[in-house]
Design a protein around this motif. Structure first.
Motif, PDB file in Angstrom:
ATOM      1  N   ALA A   1     -14.062  27.364  16.468  1.00 35.71           N
ATOM      2  CA  ALA A   1     -13.917  27.420  14.921  1.00 35.71           C
ATOM      3  C   ALA A   1     -12.976  26.966  14.303  1.00 35.71           C
ATOM      4  CB  ALA A   1     -13.480  29.103  14.692  1.00 35.71           C
ATOM      5  N   TRP A   2     -11.977  26.270  14.958  1.00 36.54           N
ATOM      6  CA  TRP A   2     -10.808  25.736  14.557  1.00 36.54           C
ATOM      7  C   TRP A   2     -11.250  24.329  14.010  1.00 36.54           C
ATOM      8  CZ3 TRP A   2     -10.800  20.952  17.333  1.00 36.54           C
ATOM      9  CH2 TRP A   2     -11.542  21.117  18.401  1.00 36.54           C
ATOM     10  N   ARG A   3     -12.445  23.680  14.212  1.00 36.47           N
ATOM     11  CA  ARG A   3     -13.070  22.404  13.830  1.00 36.47           C
ATOM     12  C   ARG A   3     -13.397  22.453  12.320  1.00 36.47           C
ATOM     13  NH1 ARG A   3     -17.876  20.758  17.852  1.00 36.47           N
ATOM     14  NH2 ARG A   3     -18.590  22.784  16.916  1.00 36.47           N
ATOM     15  N   HIS A   4     -13.330  23.764  11.805  1.00 33.72           N
ATOM     16  CA  HIS A   4     -13.750  23.574  10.221  1.00 33.72           C
ATOM     17  C   HIS A   4     -12.649  23.029   9.319  1.00 33.72           C
ATOM     18  CE1 HIS A   4     -17.562  25.853  10.851  1.00 33.72           C
ATOM     19  NE2 HIS A   4     -16.978  26.929  11.642  1.00 33.72           N
ATOM     20  N   ASN A   5     -11.566  22.973   9.953  1.00 30.25           N
ATOM     21  CA  ASN A   5     -10.484  22.739   9.114  1.00 30.25           C
ATOM     22  C   ASN A   5      -9.330  22.296  10.023  1.00 30.25           C
ATOM     23  OD1 ASN A   5      -9.067  21.977   6.786  1.00 30.25           O
ATOM     24  ND2 ASN A   5      -8.699  23.875   6.296  1.00 30.25           N
ATOM     25  N   MET A   6      -9.451  21.243  10.664  1.00 36.02           N
ATOM     26  CA  MET A   6      -8.744  20.664  11.847  1.00 36.02           C
ATOM     27  C   MET A   6      -7.542  20.508  11.648  1.00 36.02           C
ATOM     28  SD  MET A   6      -9.761  17.870  14.828  1.00 36.02           S
ATOM     29  CE  MET A   6     -11.226  18.388  14.906  1.00 36.02           C
ATOM     30  N   LEU A   7      -7.281  19.715  10.851  1.00 31.94           N
ATOM     31  CA  LEU A   7      -5.640  19.118  10.555  1.00 31.94           C
ATOM     32  C   LEU A   7      -4.710  20.372  10.166  1.00 31.94           C
ATOM     33  CD1 LEU A   7      -3.585  16.994  10.693  1.00 31.94           C
ATOM     34  CD2 LEU A   7      -4.238  16.372   8.263  1.00 31.94           C
ATOM     35  N   PRO A   8      -5.187  21.194   9.171  1.00 33.45           N
ATOM     36  CA  PRO A   8      -4.061  22.122   8.629  1.00 33.45           C
ATOM     37  C   PRO A   8      -4.012  23.141   9.700  1.00 33.45           C
ATOM     38  CG  PRO A   8      -5.660  21.760   6.966  1.00 33.45           C
ATOM     39  CD  PRO A   8      -6.070  20.825   8.010  1.00 33.45           C
TER      40      PRO A   8
END
Length: 264
Positions: free
Chosen positions: A107-114
């Motif tokens: 799930a972390w791939r949805h908004n990786m940098l933040p």
């Protein structure tokens, strides 16, 4: 009566935080319980991963009992971040999509940098906590051996003092982690938002609802504590319950009309 407040008074583009009542906390738990059993094939295996992680930490720290205490408490610090996949499960159930364990774990791939930046922050706080625990232990028990550590911790004046100080320091760090993460992590998963705005939104949610948020923090500690006291077995249910409930907490606390949603 004010029902919501902006995160930044000078900006119209930032989210608004709702004022809630303490009764809503029980609704979050009820909704979390329903989500758990709507997707048990995802939620329970996800929780079991935390059980395995807990046993691994105990195994690695077997020779140093005080590290087991620090790492067990630290488990609560990283819990909100590691529960990200559970937020994704509830997010998908909310719109009628089918969650899977693979999607939850990535799930972390949805908004990786933040999300990565937040993970680094939590990692730093975890390191600070473990080092402080080690320092307090070294100061309190200069001549302690491994064989006498457990009895000295619980049945000596120095041990009780150490546990009291450790608890107070841990509570301060845990309160900080709770304040910056209570809505920021599900928000970064759900919306196209930066790390700083997400953290500010979380802090604003706590500031705007001090009573309900304090009670929510206590409930999280109680449920997680029950899971830990059952030799981590209860974590397989307790953590998914809190994770799913935390998603519903975020949805109640934050108005998201101004922010573009992440794709599924």
């Amino acid at each position: 009566m004010v029902s919501s407040i902006p995160v930044l008074e000078s900006s119209l583009a930032t989210p608004k935080v709702r004022i809630i009542k303490s009764d809503q906390l029980w609704e979050w738990l009820g909704a979390g319980w329903k989500d758990l059993w709507r997707a048990p094939a995802v939620s329970i295996p996800y929780g079991l991963l935390f059980v395995i992680m807990g046993y691994a930490l105990i195994y690695l720290a077997t020779a140093r009992f005080h590290f087991i205490l620090a790492l067990t408490a630290g488990f609560m610090l990283v819990g909100p971040f590691l529960a990200m996949g559970l937020y994704d499960v509830s997010r998908r159930l909310e719109v009628g999509k089918t969650p899977t364990l693979g999607l939850a774990l990535t799930a972390w791939r949805h908004n990786m940098l933040p999300i990565l930046l937040f993970g680094l922050l939590i990692g730093v706080l975890m390191i600070v906590w473990v080092r402080l625990a080690a320092l307090l232990f070294a100061v309190s028990f200069r001549d302690l051996t491994v064989d006498t550590s457990v009895s000295a911790l619980f049945f000596s004046g120095g041990g009780l003092t150490f546990l009291m100080i450790l608890t107070m320091v841990g509570a301060i760090i845990a309160a900080l982690v709770f304040a910056i993460s209570v809505v920021s992590i599900p928000m970064m998963l759900d919306r196209k938002i930066d790390f700083v705005t997400a953290v500010l939104t979380s802090l604003t949610a706590v500031r705007a609802n001090p009573g309900p948020m304090a009670l929510w923090a206590v409930l999280i500690v109680i449920f997680t504590g029950i899971g830990l006291l059952t030799f981590y077995i209860g974590v397989a249910i307790a953590l998914p319950l809190i994770g799913h409930a935390s998603w519903h907490a975020y949805k109640d606390l934050v108005e998201d009309d101004q922010i573009e949603a992440q794709p599924y």
